[in-house]
Design a protein around this motif. Structure first.
Motif, mmCIF file in Angstrom:
data_model
loop_
_atom_site.group_PDB
_atom_site.id
_atom_site.type_symbol
_atom_site.label_atom_id
_atom_site.label_comp_id
_atom_site.label_asym_id
_atom_site.label_seq_id
_atom_site.Cartn_x
_atom_site.Cartn_y
_atom_site.Cartn_z
ATOM 1 N N HIS A 131 4.223 -55.605 9.667
ATOM 2 C CA HIS A 131 4.553 -56.210 8.374
ATOM 3 C C HIS A 131 5.754 -57.122 8.567
ATOM 4 C CE1 HIS A 131 8.359 -54.286 7.049
ATOM 5 N NE2 HIS A 131 7.970 -53.284 7.810
ATOM 6 N N PRO A 132 5.836 -58.239 7.829
ATOM 7 C CA PRO A 132 6.899 -59.235 8.046
ATOM 8 C C PRO A 132 8.128 -59.053 7.190
ATOM 9 C CG PRO A 132 5.257 -60.138 6.582
ATOM 10 C CD PRO A 132 4.795 -58.746 6.932
ATOM 11 N N GLY A 133 8.280 -57.889 6.524
ATOM 12 C CA GLY A 133 9.435 -57.677 5.671
ATOM 13 C C GLY A 133 9.337 -58.478 4.385
ATOM 14 N N TYR A 134 10.486 -58.792 3.805
ATOM 15 C CA TYR A 134 10.529 -59.561 2.568
ATOM 16 C C TYR A 134 10.923 -60.992 2.940
ATOM 17 C CZ TYR A 134 11.511 -60.451 -2.408
ATOM 18 O OH TYR A 134 11.496 -60.943 -3.699
ATOM 19 N N SER A 135 9.905 -61.798 3.208
ATOM 20 C CA SER A 135 10.112 -63.162 3.696
ATOM 21 C C SER A 135 9.746 -64.155 2.601
ATOM 22 C CB SER A 135 9.248 -63.409 4.939
ATOM 23 O OG SER A 135 9.538 -62.457 5.945
ATOM 24 N N THR A 136 10.676 -65.034 2.262
ATOM 25 C CA THR A 136 10.472 -65.962 1.153
ATOM 26 C C THR A 136 10.543 -67.415 1.608
ATOM 27 O OG1 THR A 136 12.823 -66.093 0.561
ATOM 28 C CG2 THR A 136 11.555 -64.279 -0.393
ATOM 29 N N LEU B 140 19.774 -66.311 -3.774
ATOM 30 C CA LEU B 140 20.463 -65.263 -4.524
ATOM 31 C C LEU B 140 20.078 -63.879 -4.007
ATOM 32 C CD1 LEU B 140 20.184 -66.587 -8.195
ATOM 33 C CD2 LEU B 140 22.211 -66.622 -6.709
ATOM 34 N N GLN B 141 18.948 -63.803 -3.305
ATOM 35 C CA GLN B 141 18.466 -62.536 -2.755
ATOM 36 C C GLN B 141 18.714 -62.434 -1.244
ATOM 37 O OE1 GLN B 141 14.412 -61.527 -4.543
ATOM 38 N NE2 GLN B 141 14.468 -63.745 -4.773
ATOM 39 N N ALA B 142 19.647 -63.227 -0.748
ATOM 40 C CA ALA B 142 19.848 -63.333 0.693
ATOM 41 C C ALA B 142 20.181 -61.995 1.352
ATOM 42 C CB ALA B 142 20.960 -64.343 0.993
ATOM 43 N N ALA B 143 20.786 -61.074 0.634
ATOM 44 C CA ALA B 143 21.203 -59.805 1.230
ATOM 45 C C ALA B 143 20.018 -58.973 1.703
ATOM 46 C CB ALA B 143 22.050 -59.005 0.239
ATOM 47 N N TRP B 144 18.852 -59.170 1.098
ATOM 48 C CA TRP B 144 17.702 -58.341 1.471
ATOM 49 C C TRP B 144 16.432 -59.152 1.760
ATOM 50 C CZ3 TRP B 144 20.037 -58.246 -3.371
ATOM 51 C CH2 TRP B 144 19.309 -58.793 -4.424
ATOM 52 N N THR B 145 16.583 -60.459 1.925
ATOM 53 C CA THR B 145 15.411 -61.280 2.248
ATOM 54 C C THR B 145 15.684 -62.117 3.496
ATOM 55 O OG1 THR B 145 16.127 -63.176 0.909
ATOM 56 C CG2 THR B 145 14.820 -61.469 -0.198
ATOM 57 N N PRO C 30 10.543 -55.620 10.512
ATOM 58 C CA PRO C 30 11.953 -55.963 10.703
ATOM 59 C C PRO C 30 12.815 -54.703 10.819
ATOM 60 C CG PRO C 30 10.987 -57.279 8.942
ATOM 61 C CD PRO C 30 9.988 -56.218 9.280
ATOM 62 N N ALA C 31 13.851 -54.778 11.661
ATOM 63 C CA ALA C 31 14.718 -53.622 11.898
ATOM 64 C C ALA C 31 15.376 -53.127 10.620
ATOM 65 C CB ALA C 31 15.779 -53.976 12.937
ATOM 66 N N GLY C 32 15.682 -54.044 9.705
ATOM 67 C CA GLY C 32 16.302 -53.660 8.448
ATOM 68 C C GLY C 32 15.311 -53.425 7.329
ATOM 69 N N LEU C 33 14.088 -53.169 7.668
ATOM 70 C CA LEU C 33 12.947 -52.952 6.757
ATOM 71 C C LEU C 33 12.521 -54.242 6.068
ATOM 72 C CD1 LEU C 33 10.928 -50.924 5.608
ATOM 73 C CD2 LEU C 33 12.492 -50.513 3.720
#
Length: 307
Positions: free
Chosen positions: A206-211, A234-239, A266-269
């Protein structure tokens, strides 16, 4: 094994087919693999967008070997034609099942065969393609099938008693259910390949939260508006950008230490370098895999016995 997405191994001897590789994570998977020397085949529905992607990769990667071929995953004739063309190739080292519908319609829609459209796009076409093209991968040592799952698999459920959502459709159920089904298929395929003694591996990632708003601009491929850039940042902390999301399928294709028993993300989910992770229990369930398989065979009109 440590993996550096910026230092990929040389792969000039490999050919990789990516469905839906003209945009998003699929495009950047293709671009990064081309940079490692891979001969990349983009299997895409829209010929103009496919050619734009091909042109972009050639512009951005010196000496890139990339081509486009038609594929509409909701059209059985198109799927069969691609499978036949792959069988004629000397080698196919990997098939990346990337094509998919990310924004489902609000109201339930069907393909020309009566299948729910999101399931058809995200799962059924790939199921039929793999069933028919598997001999092409069997001829190549160490070949791989990479299924693109999603974090959405953690936030939904798979309704085997209503797989086509005839009684319970919502756009979210369609998307999350299709991604769970894609992961279940990938893991069940791996179990069947191992039982048959096959040399092909099935890996689920899975590619994580990629925008798109956090993705580098690429003319003709990714050109988000200023508003989109602002909102996504604005969502940079988790994307992360889709170029970083592509690190995961790229590693799944190129890292010889990986097996189908793992699950890569991704290592950080939601973001980070590709690393081993945990798939949901439902995705890994052999019982669910055994129950889903004949439903996919019936819906795709494709018997699939792994020998």
């Amino acid at each position: 094994m440590a993996w550096d997405p910026a230092e990929l191994p040389d792969a000039h001897d490999r050919t990789v087919v990516i469905t839906g590789g003209n945009a998003g994570v699929g495009y950047f998977t293709a671009e990064q693999l081309a940079g490692a020397g891979v001969r990349v085949v983009l299997a895409c529905r829209d010929p103009e967008r496919a050619e734009s992607a091909v042109a972009a990769i050639r512009r951005r990667v010196r000496g890139a070997r990339v081509e486009a071929t038609p594929l509409d995953v909701t059209d059985r004739a198109s799927v069969d034609a691609l499978a036949e063309s792959l069988l004629e190739r000397e080698r196919v080292d990997a098939l990346v099942l990337n094509a998919g519908m990310v924004h489902p319609p609000r109201e339930r829609r069907t393909d020309r065969y009566g299948n729910e459209l999101v399931l058809s796009t995200n799962v059924l076409g790939h199921f039929r393609l793999v069933a028919r093209a598997l001999p092409a991968l069997e001829r190549t040592d160490g070949a791989r099938i990479v299924s693109l799952g999603s974090l959405a698999s953690r936030l939904g459920s798979l309704r085997l008693d209503d797989l086509q959502l005839e009684r319970s459709y919502t756009s979210w159920r369609a998307y999350s259910g299709s991604k769970i089904a894609a992961q279940v298929f990938g893991f069940e395929l791996e179990r069947r390949l191992r039982a048959a003694g096959s040399g092909v591996a099935s890996l689920v990632v899975h590619p994580g939260y990629s925008t798109s708003g956090r993705t580098p601009g690429v003319r003709g491929v990714n050109q988000p508006s200023r508003a989109k850039r602002f909102a996504d940042n604005l969502q940079a902390a988790w994307t992360q950008g889709k170029d970083h999301g592509a690190w995961v399928p790229v590693r799944a294709v190129l890292d010889p230490t990986l097996t189908g028993e793992g699950y890569l993300g991704p290592a950080g989910l939601t973001k980070g370098a590709p690393a081993s992770g945990r798939a949901t229990r439902a995705s890994r369930s052999p019982r669910t895999g055994a129950r889903l398989w004949p439903l996919l065979e019936a819906a795709s009109d494709q018997e699939f016995t792994v020998r």
